[in-house]
Design an enzyme around this catalytic site. Structure first.
Site, mmCIF file in Angstrom:
data_model
loop_
_atom_site.group_PDB
_atom_site.id
_atom_site.type_symbol
_atom_site.label_atom_id
_atom_site.label_comp_id
_atom_site.label_asym_id
_atom_site.label_seq_id
_atom_site.Cartn_x
_atom_site.Cartn_y
_atom_site.Cartn_z
ATOM 1 N N ARG A 22 12.610 -62.489 10.899
ATOM 2 C CA ARG A 22 13.127 -62.832 10.159
ATOM 3 C C ARG A 22 14.496 -63.497 10.208
ATOM 4 N NH1 ARG A 22 14.794 -57.135 11.713
ATOM 5 N NH2 ARG A 22 11.917 -55.790 11.300
ATOM 6 N N HIS A 81 19.712 -49.816 14.078
ATOM 7 C CA HIS A 81 19.324 -50.483 15.382
ATOM 8 C C HIS A 81 21.137 -49.197 16.430
ATOM 9 C CE1 HIS A 81 17.351 -54.090 15.526
ATOM 10 N NE2 HIS A 81 16.810 -53.579 15.640
ATOM 11 N N ASN A 101 7.523 -41.816 16.865
ATOM 12 C CA ASN A 101 8.598 -43.361 15.508
ATOM 13 C C ASN A 101 6.766 -43.996 15.436
ATOM 14 O OD1 ASN A 101 9.449 -46.305 15.810
ATOM 15 N ND2 ASN A 101 9.788 -47.126 17.190
ATOM 16 N N ARG A 115 12.082 -41.030 14.662
ATOM 17 C CA ARG A 115 12.487 -41.855 14.351
ATOM 18 C C ARG A 115 13.172 -42.444 12.660
ATOM 19 N NH1 ARG A 115 11.726 -48.624 14.587
ATOM 20 N NH2 ARG A 115 13.905 -48.659 14.406
ATOM 21 N N GLU A 131 16.311 -46.783 23.392
ATOM 22 C CA GLU A 131 16.326 -46.177 22.082
ATOM 23 C C GLU A 131 15.335 -44.261 22.234
ATOM 24 O OE1 GLU A 131 15.153 -49.909 19.854
ATOM 25 O OE2 GLU A 131 15.794 -48.426 18.882
#
Ligand code: AMP
Length: 372
Positions: free
Chosen positions: A215, A154, A8, A65, A355
């Site tokens: 965010r 996601h 990742n 990823r 993940e």
């Protein structure tokens, strides 16, 4: 052996985890890449370091990823030169994230040329959202020309957590409807119908939807015009404000929910408002996805906040008893797999996400390998 290395890659970091089957045999993080005093000068050196410290014998895949798969990548994809070019073509859709993933792919192909590489996209799980769910009512020619639509992110987490929820309930995933709430630093909601995403809260970018650490989540786009035209802020500054100085940070000065919770516990007004905005937004999406799905078997909380904060879980679903949704205080405090009282129509679950394991599994599946 089906050992898989999951990478990742961020602009200045490289996170890795090596799987043997479902077991993690090594993991780590190379940080502040390219910065003075950082762990490595560039991504190439970072991966060389990982390879020197880790036994990569018998590696059958590297899973990467990749944040944005655009409209075309609807599943994990084995990487070749053509795939790299197509991922490069998507840089305009994710200018902040895509270049880092490409750099990870480039160095892994260079240093591990004999190992198949697989791109696993954060967007791919949402490819099953129907057109009426991903289309915005803007000028259709503009939208088509510039590939403007809801993509969602996601995806690996929502896919994994929805499947695990079905297992927890002892139901076949293909017959289970779940609202998954991934509440971490980034946060998104997803409506999963029989294992397929049919609605999600992030959009063209990860900025849309729920309130996050930094965010804003969904706002009226006129806020941007107003800040530009009336307040005189340049577009780049507005983007930074909404993506890095918004959310919990914008409302309270803290991006970590734990800090917000502790200030709220001491009666801090800003922290109290931020908590109320954060949890009300979650409830609004839950209501929306109840309407999208019609029948909902479970609502599942996951990621840093979702797995750890009983107070957020309780507040997010407060008052929904008339809809057959309730949280049992003791089960919630214990973060049990099922935190709703027995006999409610919709179960409420807490399922830790993974993940990286999902990326490893999807990488194996793309290569026709199965997990032993
Ligand atoms: P993630 O992105 O999934 O690693 O989630 C990270 C976020 O989870 C952090 O920024 C924290 O705000 C939040 N978090 C972690 N532990 C807790 C906790 N015990 N209570 C509330 N929030 C937490």
């Amino acid at each position: 052996m089906t050992r898989v290395l999951v990478l990742n890659c961020g602009s200045s970091s490289l996170k890795y985890r090596l799987f043997d089957g479902a077991d993690t045999v090594a993991k780590g993080l190379v940080e502040r890449i390219g910065e003075s005093g950082g762990d490595a000068a560039d991504h190439l050196t970072a991966l060389q370091r990982i390879m020197a410290e880790t036994d990569l014998d018998g590696l059958s895949a590297v899973g990467h990823r990749v944040v944005h798969g655009g409209p075309e990548f609807t599943a994990a994809t084995v990487i070749d030169d053509g795939v790299v070019e197509r991922i490069e073509a998507l840089i305009p859709l994710a200018p902040l994230h895509q270049p880092a993933a490409l750099s990870g792919i480039a160095v892994a192909r260079k240093l591990l040329p004999a190992v198949p590489q697989v791109a696993v996209f954060d967007t791919a799980f949402h490819a099953t959202i129907p057109p009426e769910g991903y289309t915005w009512a803007i000028d259709a020619d503009l939208a088509e020309r510039w590939q403007i639509r809801r993509y969602g992110f996601h995806g690996t987490s929502h896919a994994y957590v929805a499947r695990r929820t079905a297992e927890v309930l002892g139901r076949p995933p293909a017959e289970t409807n779940v609202i998954t709430l991934h509440l971490g630093n980034g946060a998104s909601a997803c409506a999963v119908e029989g294992g397929r995403s049919v609605a999600t809260s992030m959009g063209l970018s990860p900025l849309d939807g729920l309130v996050m650490g930094t965010r804003s989540g969904a706002i009226d786009p006129t806020v941007i015009f107003h800040l530009h035209r009336v307040a005189g802020l340049p577009l780049d500054e507005i983007e930074t404000s909404l993506t890095r100085h918004g959310g919990l940070l914008g409302l309270t000065g803290e991006n970590d929910l734990r800090a917000v919770l502790s200030r709220r516990a001491h009666g801090d007004a800003k922290a109290t408002l931020a908590f109320d905005v954060y949890t009300r937004r979650i409830r609004e999406y839950v209501g929306s996805y109840l309407a999208v799905l019609g029948r909902v078997d479970a609502i599942t909380f996951t990621a840093g906040v979702g797995e750890n904060s009983a107070v957020v879980r309780a507040a997010s679903l407060a008052g929904l008893e008339p809809l057959g949704i309730a949280v049992d205080p003791e089960r919630n405090e214990a973060a049990a797999a099922i935190i709703s009282p027995d006999g409610t129509r919709t179960a409420v679950c807490v399922v830790p996400t993974d993940e990286e394991l999902e990326i490893a599994d999807q990488s194996r599946a793309a290569l026709g390998l199965s997990r032993p």
